[in-house]
Design a protein around this motif. Structure first.
Motif, PDB file in Angstrom:
ATOM      1  N   PRO A 227       0.816  -1.232   0.000  1.00 30.57           N
ATOM      2  CA  PRO A 227       0.000   0.000   0.000  1.00 30.57           C
ATOM      3  C   PRO A 227       0.842   1.272   0.000  1.00 30.57           C
ATOM      4  N   ALA A 228       1.940   1.269   0.769  1.00 26.14           N
ATOM      5  CA  ALA A 228       2.794   2.454   0.818  1.00 26.14           C
ATOM      6  C   ALA A 228       3.536   2.640  -0.500  1.00 26.14           C
ATOM      7  N   THR A 233       4.366   5.761  -5.249  1.00 24.21           N
ATOM      8  CA  THR A 233       4.473   5.729  -6.708  1.00 24.21           C
ATOM      9  C   THR A 233       3.525   6.728  -7.346  1.00 24.21           C
ATOM     10  N   VAL A 234       2.295   6.768  -6.869  1.00 25.12           N
ATOM     11  CA  VAL A 234       1.310   7.707  -7.429  1.00 25.12           C
ATOM     12  C   VAL A 234       1.722   9.141  -7.145  1.00 25.12           C
ATOM     13  N   LEU A 235       2.145   9.427  -5.911  1.00 20.02           N
ATOM     14  CA  LEU A 235       2.561  10.791  -5.568  1.00 20.02           C
ATOM     15  C   LEU A 235       3.789  11.211  -6.363  1.00 20.02           C
ATOM     16  N   SER A 236       4.750  10.306  -6.526  1.00 18.51           N
ATOM     17  CA  SER A 236       5.955  10.639  -7.282  1.00 18.51           C
ATOM     18  C   SER A 236       5.642  10.854  -8.756  1.00 18.51           C
ATOM     19  N   THR A 237       4.717  10.068  -9.288  1.00 20.40           N
ATOM     20  CA  THR A 237       4.319  10.234 -10.685  1.00 20.40           C
ATOM     21  C   THR A 237       3.655  11.581 -10.915  1.00 20.40           C
ATOM     22  N   ILE A 238       2.738  11.941 -10.026  1.00 23.13           N
ATOM     23  CA  ILE A 238       2.060  13.230 -10.155  1.00 23.13           C
ATOM     24  C   ILE A 238       3.063  14.371 -10.044  1.00 23.13           C
ATOM     25  N   SER A 280      -4.122  26.305 -21.253  1.00 20.25           N
ATOM     26  CA  SER A 280      -5.189  25.559 -20.581  1.00 20.25           C
ATOM     27  C   SER A 280      -5.385  24.196 -21.228  1.00 20.25           C
ATOM     28  N   ALA A 281      -5.262  24.135 -22.556  1.00 19.66           N
ATOM     29  CA  ALA A 281      -5.362  22.840 -23.228  1.00 19.66           C
ATOM     30  C   ALA A 281      -4.223  21.919 -22.807  1.00 19.66           C
ATOM     31  N   VAL A 282      -3.018  22.472 -22.665  1.00 18.27           N
ATOM     32  CA  VAL A 282      -1.880  21.678 -22.171  1.00 18.27           C
ATOM     33  C   VAL A 282      -2.167  21.169 -20.755  1.00 18.27           C
ATOM     34  N   ALA A 283      -2.764  22.025 -19.935  1.00 18.14           N
ATOM     35  CA  ALA A 283      -3.077  21.633 -18.557  1.00 18.14           C
ATOM     36  C   ALA A 283      -4.074  20.479 -18.519  1.00 18.14           C
ATOM     37  N   TYR A 284      -5.090  20.533 -19.366  1.00 16.24           N
ATOM     38  CA  TYR A 284      -6.073  19.443 -19.372  1.00 16.24           C
ATOM     39  C   TYR A 284      -5.489  18.168 -19.975  1.00 16.24           C
ATOM     40  N   ALA A 285      -4.607  18.298 -20.962  1.00 16.49           N
ATOM     41  CA  ALA A 285      -3.924  17.117 -21.485  1.00 16.49           C
ATOM     42  C   ALA A 285      -3.049  16.480 -20.406  1.00 16.49           C
ATOM     43  N   LEU A 286      -2.385  17.324 -19.607  1.00 15.43           N
ATOM     44  CA  LEU A 286      -1.559  16.829 -18.507  1.00 15.43           C
ATOM     45  C   LEU A 286      -2.425  16.148 -17.454  1.00 15.43           C
ATOM     46  N   THR A 287      -3.588  16.717 -17.161  1.00 16.74           N
ATOM     47  CA  THR A 287      -4.515  16.105 -16.203  1.00 16.74           C
ATOM     48  C   THR A 287      -4.971  14.732 -16.678  1.00 16.74           C
ATOM     49  N   LEU A 288      -5.286  14.636 -17.958  1.00 15.83           N
ATOM     50  CA  LEU A 288      -5.705  13.342 -18.521  1.00 15.83           C
ATOM     51  C   LEU A 288      -4.580  12.321 -18.419  1.00 15.83           C
ATOM     52  N   LEU A 289      -3.348  12.738 -18.696  1.00 18.25           N
ATOM     53  CA  LEU A 289      -2.205  11.834 -18.609  1.00 18.25           C
ATOM     54  C   LEU A 289      -2.006  11.352 -17.175  1.00 18.25           C
ATOM     55  N   ILE A 290      -2.115  12.260 -16.216  1.00 20.75           N
ATOM     56  CA  ILE A 290      -1.968  11.876 -14.803  1.00 20.75           C
ATOM     57  C   ILE A 290      -3.050  10.878 -14.410  1.00 20.75           C
ATOM     58  N   GLY A 291      -4.283  11.120 -14.854  1.00 18.47           N
ATOM     59  CA  GLY A 291      -5.370  10.208 -14.524  1.00 18.47           C
ATOM     60  C   GLY A 291      -5.161   8.813 -15.104  1.00 18.47           C
ATOM     61  N   LEU A 296      -3.544   3.129 -14.225  1.00 16.00           N
ATOM     62  CA  LEU A 296      -2.650   2.020 -14.563  1.00 16.00           C
ATOM     63  C   LEU A 296      -1.875   1.548 -13.342  1.00 16.00           C
ATOM     64  N   GLN A 297      -1.393   2.478 -12.533  1.00 13.78           N
ATOM     65  CA  GLN A 297      -0.642   2.107 -11.338  1.00 13.78           C
ATOM     66  C   GLN A 297      -1.522   1.413 -10.311  1.00 13.78           C
ATOM     67  N   PHE A 298      -2.771   1.846 -10.183  1.00 12.95           N
ATOM     68  CA  PHE A 298      -3.682   1.157  -9.270  1.00 12.95           C
ATOM     69  C   PHE A 298      -3.963  -0.263  -9.760  1.00 12.95           C
TER      70      PHE A 298
END
Length: 309
Positions: A227-228, A233-238, A280-291, A296-298
């Motif tokens: 779990p840790a 991993t998720v925090l480091s990826t973000i 703003s489009a770059v920001a939403y593309a980045l948000t989609l990539l993070i999601g 995938l990591q989960f």
């Protein structure tokens, strides 16, 4: 003389019902209301406004609705792909290395034979409280090609000066070294906190079964840390996908855009070129990539049995 019979229970005088206090029901919502207002003002509103901006483009000083043109522009922007490639390279190399070091460090700090463990824990966590800009400046001075301390020490050892910040490959290595120094201790503390909840009886049982140190690490420590490890991993990826401060201070995105990240590219479009719609489009593309990477990591690291321990 006849005595009066007591009234039956059903005939007792009914007491008037008290109406529930409505202000008592509203009290929890009143306590939550300030936080909800702040969240709406500083989170929901900017998110919604940013999406509206991504559908517009500033032409001759006026905002013009262009629909999804900004998102289509992302696919044909070579600099966007360069920033994405640089970010993913840092993510694929630096994050696994950092988490491997953090895991080993957590196991070492949890060892019973280590004396003064509290001092070591504090020492490894201290880099995390250092300001991002401050430690970026320190590393830029240490890794300077001409008068940096690292090249001076390498020169004393007979090794020529290394272009840490002026060569594309070495600039990426320098950035990875700085990130590893800053965040390894932080992740090690998270892993150590989880490691201390693993029952010692499991290690004793593994020893009885003849398991060595490596076998106990594989079959007891790693499953206990799952779990840790998922959390770090998720925090480091973000954090890596949003990387901005360190490359800005350390390399400025150079040389030749070798360390340009998505965070830096977003900032440049917004506050250097004032193209807020595209940013703003770059920001939403980045948000989609993070999601997508988070899901995938989960899938890969999450407990297949759904155990939330």
């Amino acid at each position: 003389m006849t005595l009066a019979k007591p009234l039956p229970a059903t005939a007792a005088v009914a007491r008037p019902r008290r109406r529930p206090r409505r202000h008592g029901r509203a009290a929890p919502y009143l306590f939550v209301l300030p936080a909800l207002l702040l969240f709406t003002a500083f989170k929901l509103y900017p998110i919604g406004w940013s999406f509206l901006l991504s559908l517009h483009r500033t032409v001759a000083g006026t905002d013009t609705f262009v629909g999804l043109d900004n998102y289509a522009r992302l696919l044909d922007d070579p600099l966007m792909w360069t920033a994405l490639r640089n970010t993913l390279v840092i993510l694929a190399v630096q994050v696994p290395l950092m988490l491997a070091l953090a895991t080993g460090l957590a196991v070492a700090l949890d060892s019973r034979i280590l004396k003064g463990r509290s001092v070591f824990r504090l020492g490894f966590f201290l880099p995390m409280v250092t300001g991002l800009v401050a430690y970026g400046i320190v590393f830029s001075v240490l890794l300077n090609k001409d008068y940096g301390l690292v090249n001076w020490l390498l020169g004393r050892a007979g090794i020529g000066p290394v272009p840490w910040l002026t060569d594309g490959m070495w600039a990426r290595i320098s950035l990875g070294l700085a990130l590893t120094w800053h965040y390894t201790g932080y992740n090690a503390v998270i892993l150590l906190a989880r490691l201390q909840t693993v029952p010692r009886e499991l290690y004793d049982a593994a020893a009885v079964d003849g398991a060595g140190a490596l076998a106990a690490f594989r079959h007891v420590t790693l499953p206990g840390l799952r779990p840790a490890l998922l959390l770090t991993t998720v925090l480091s990826t973000i954090g890596t996908l949003q990387l901005f401060d360190e490359p800005t201070v350390l390399t400025g995105g150079g040389p030749d855009n070798a360390t340009l990240t998505l965070g830096m590219y977003l900032y440049r479009n917004a506050f250097t070129y004032y193209d807020f719609g595209y940013a703003s489009a770059v920001a939403y593309a980045l948000t989609l990539l993070i999601g997508l990477l988070g899901l995938l990591q989960f899938r890969l690291l999450g407990d297949p049995k759904g155990d939330a321990r």
